[in-house]
Design a protein around this motif. Sequence first.
Motif, PDB file in Angstrom:
ATOM      1  N   LYS A 387       0.804  -1.210   0.000  1.00  0.00           N
ATOM      2  CA  LYS A 387       0.000   0.000   0.000  1.00  0.00           C
ATOM      3  C   LYS A 387       0.843   1.269   0.000  1.00  0.00           C
ATOM      4  O   LYS A 387       0.334   2.367  -0.161  1.00  0.00           O
ATOM      5  CB  LYS A 387      -0.930   0.003   1.217  1.00  0.00           C
ATOM      6  CG  LYS A 387      -1.976  -1.113   1.174  1.00  0.00           C
ATOM      7  CD  LYS A 387      -2.877  -1.051   2.379  1.00  0.00           C
ATOM      8  CE  LYS A 387      -3.917  -2.159   2.335  1.00  0.00           C
ATOM      9  NZ  LYS A 387      -4.810  -2.128   3.512  1.00  0.00           N
ATOM     10  N   GLY A 388       2.144   1.129   0.226  1.00  0.00           N
ATOM     11  CA  GLY A 388       3.021   2.296   0.259  1.00  0.00           C
ATOM     12  C   GLY A 388       4.294   2.034  -0.509  1.00  0.00           C
ATOM     13  O   GLY A 388       4.563   0.911  -0.945  1.00  0.00           O
ATOM     14  N   ASN A 389       5.101   3.080  -0.692  1.00  0.00           N
ATOM     15  CA  ASN A 389       6.357   2.959  -1.417  1.00  0.00           C
ATOM     16  C   ASN A 389       7.505   3.491  -0.570  1.00  0.00           C
ATOM     17  O   ASN A 389       7.309   4.308   0.331  1.00  0.00           O
ATOM     18  CB  ASN A 389       6.294   3.739  -2.734  1.00  0.00           C
ATOM     19  CG  ASN A 389       5.321   3.123  -3.718  1.00  0.00           C
ATOM     20  OD1 ASN A 389       5.475   1.984  -4.112  1.00  0.00           O
ATOM     21  ND2 ASN A 389       4.303   3.879  -4.095  1.00  0.00           N
ATOM     22  N   ARG A 390       8.674   3.008  -0.868  1.00  0.00           N
ATOM     23  CA  ARG A 390       9.880   3.487  -0.211  1.00  0.00           C
ATOM     24  C   ARG A 390      10.947   3.738  -1.274  1.00  0.00           C
ATOM     25  O   ARG A 390      10.822   3.272  -2.415  1.00  0.00           O
ATOM     26  CB  ARG A 390      10.394   2.445   0.791  1.00  0.00           C
ATOM     27  CG  ARG A 390      10.906   1.176   0.119  1.00  0.00           C
ATOM     28  CD  ARG A 390      11.419   0.150   1.112  1.00  0.00           C
ATOM     29  NE  ARG A 390      12.137  -0.927   0.435  1.00  0.00           N
ATOM     30  CZ  ARG A 390      12.671  -1.974   1.047  1.00  0.00           C
ATOM     31  NH1 ARG A 390      12.550  -2.094   2.361  1.00  0.00           N
ATOM     32  NH2 ARG A 390      13.323  -2.915   0.367  1.00  0.00           N
ATOM     33  N   ILE A 391      11.978   4.447  -0.914  1.00  0.00           N
ATOM     34  CA  ILE A 391      13.100   4.623  -1.831  1.00  0.00           C
ATOM     35  C   ILE A 391      13.790   3.276  -2.005  1.00  0.00           C
ATOM     36  O   ILE A 391      13.986   2.539  -1.036  1.00  0.00           O
ATOM     37  CB  ILE A 391      14.108   5.653  -1.277  1.00  0.00           C
ATOM     38  CG1 ILE A 391      13.423   7.002  -1.064  1.00  0.00           C
ATOM     39  CG2 ILE A 391      15.279   5.822  -2.239  1.00  0.00           C
ATOM     40  CD1 ILE A 391      14.305   8.029  -0.377  1.00  0.00           C
ATOM     41  N   LYS A 392      14.128   2.942  -3.238  1.00  0.00           N
ATOM     42  CA  LYS A 392      14.809   1.672  -3.487  1.00  0.00           C
ATOM     43  C   LYS A 392      16.110   1.619  -2.695  1.00  0.00           C
ATOM     44  O   LYS A 392      16.866   2.592  -2.656  1.00  0.00           O
ATOM     45  CB  LYS A 392      15.116   1.525  -4.980  1.00  0.00           C
ATOM     46  CG  LYS A 392      13.874   1.306  -5.837  1.00  0.00           C
ATOM     47  CD  LYS A 392      14.256   1.181  -7.309  1.00  0.00           C
ATOM     48  CE  LYS A 392      13.015   0.946  -8.170  1.00  0.00           C
ATOM     49  NZ  LYS A 392      13.347   0.872  -9.608  1.00  0.00           N
ATOM     50  N   LEU A 393      16.367   0.470  -2.087  1.00  0.00           N
ATOM     51  CA  LEU A 393      17.565   0.320  -1.278  1.00  0.00           C
ATOM     52  C   LEU A 393      18.820   0.525  -2.117  1.00  0.00           C
ATOM     53  O   LEU A 393      19.776   1.181  -1.673  1.00  0.00           O
ATOM     54  CB  LEU A 393      17.591  -1.054  -0.605  1.00  0.00           C
ATOM     55  CG  LEU A 393      18.822  -1.350   0.255  1.00  0.00           C
ATOM     56  CD1 LEU A 393      18.970  -0.314   1.368  1.00  0.00           C
ATOM     57  CD2 LEU A 393      18.721  -2.751   0.859  1.00  0.00           C
ATOM     58  N   HIS A 394      18.825   0.002  -3.332  1.00  0.00           N
ATOM     59  CA  HIS A 394      20.034   0.142  -4.158  1.00  0.00           C
ATOM     60  C   HIS A 394      20.274   1.603  -4.555  1.00  0.00           C
ATOM     61  O   HIS A 394      21.402   2.028  -4.787  1.00  0.00           O
ATOM     62  CB  HIS A 394      19.979  -0.769  -5.388  1.00  0.00           C
ATOM     63  CG  HIS A 394      19.161  -0.268  -6.522  1.00  0.00           C
ATOM     64  ND1 HIS A 394      19.596   0.702  -7.401  1.00  0.00           N
ATOM     65  CD2 HIS A 394      17.921  -0.602  -6.943  1.00  0.00           C
ATOM     66  CE1 HIS A 394      18.663   0.931  -8.302  1.00  0.00           C
ATOM     67  NE2 HIS A 394      17.634   0.174  -8.038  1.00  0.00           N
TER      68      HIS A 394
END
Length: 481
Positions: A387-394
């Motif tokens: 349901k949400g997004n985060r900054i890609k770890l890479h």
Amino acid sequence: MEEIFIERQDNNLRIALREHGTLKECLFEEEFSGPSPGQIYVGVVKDVIPALNSAFIDIGHEKNAYMVLNKINKNIKTGDYIVVEIMKEALGEKGAKVTTNISVPGRYVVLISKKGVSFSKKLLEDKNYQEHIKFNLFMPKEAGVMIRTNSLNVDIEAVNEEVRNLDLIYEKIMIDGKHSLKPRILFDCGGILGRILMDIIGDNTGKVVVNNLEDYKYIKNHIIGKPDLIVDVELYEEKVDLFCKHNIEKEILSLRNTKVPLKNGGNIVIERTEAMHVIDINSASNINEKDMEKTAFETNLEAAKEISKQIMLRNLSGIIIIDFIRMTNFNNMKKISAALIDGFKYDKKKTMIFPPTKLNLVQISRKRRGKTIYEYIEEECGLCRGKGNRIKLHYLLHMMKNEMVDIEEKFDFQNIYIELDEIYKKDVQGNVVEFIKQLKAFDKTVYVNFIENLNNYKIEPLLFNSQINKIKHLKIYDCNE
């Protein structure tokens, strides 16, 4: 003057345009082995289905391409070899869309299958220029010529020189297609870089900075023979990545913010749904109860100017709906629409702006090219069940790696301290070696502190034993073991 920064990392190509120091546009492209728009192939017809008004063509990839039948190609039959151009890349289960209308683009002209001379829309009203071109233009024997707006900036000799060069390419494509014994690519247009350069480098471009030697050579060769392009091409060779060095990375990251403030106190909010992007305009602190129509008009006008900038910066495409503040004056809404249209006048993508509805809703349709800012730097967050997004770890690791390079130039250290949001804890602890590999920190002892609701990240060297002793429990990797 514009500055263009081009950074290649593995299969990714990132391009940023700055004008007078302000970020103007970002493009994110990924090299892949599938067919891309503008490429030309020779293929063999595998099936013709009149009921679908389509033909399916093997162009040498896993999925057959498909082509809509028309008056020109309606007589093709199974087993025929034909030369086709990619119109749309493959998507899902559907193969690439192709056409037999072949085009070979240049800066001043485009060679096309349909014989004769045609003109871009911006030149249609200039009858004198059209007559001048028709009278003096070198005409290929087997192709037509579409005159581009850029031809206005050079003399007819430069135009004819480009026509002759493109004609050699066009002839070779057709000869190779005629004698091919199997499906294959015939023309690549310089890959992703070649296709993009055709649009982004203009007479307002002062400098191009690029981090890849082969791309540097290609760009230098690209501007040869183009008298309207006076461009300084610079090869960047420092350790810190190009976008980090010029602070473009931080500007890109800031584009994740959904709310964009306006100078007059209002703001715009940009949100995504599965089907479209939605932009809402709010007057916020810009409130004048005595004249609500004037307040709405001023906020909408400033928003219209900012929205065009944000759409190009974020590389938004597809359907975009704008919900302007309600106004009752029809002429005011016409001025808002005009400002919105004016904001896209230099946009190289095909963009259509539809008339406003009675509810002051405006729909924009913009052609897709490359990834949006969100597709490039975000991914679904597993902790919130999609349901949400985060900054890609890479992507975070990429920035941290560059920051560490910068720190190494200032300090001699072996221990590094990192703060990350706890939503990355499972990924990092689940594969510590990969984390250290992407960080390029095998020669360091690494301590990571996972903190709840951390907006960004932190990375700093540990220079004293007193610092290290306090955080021994946070160690995830020891370079001495």
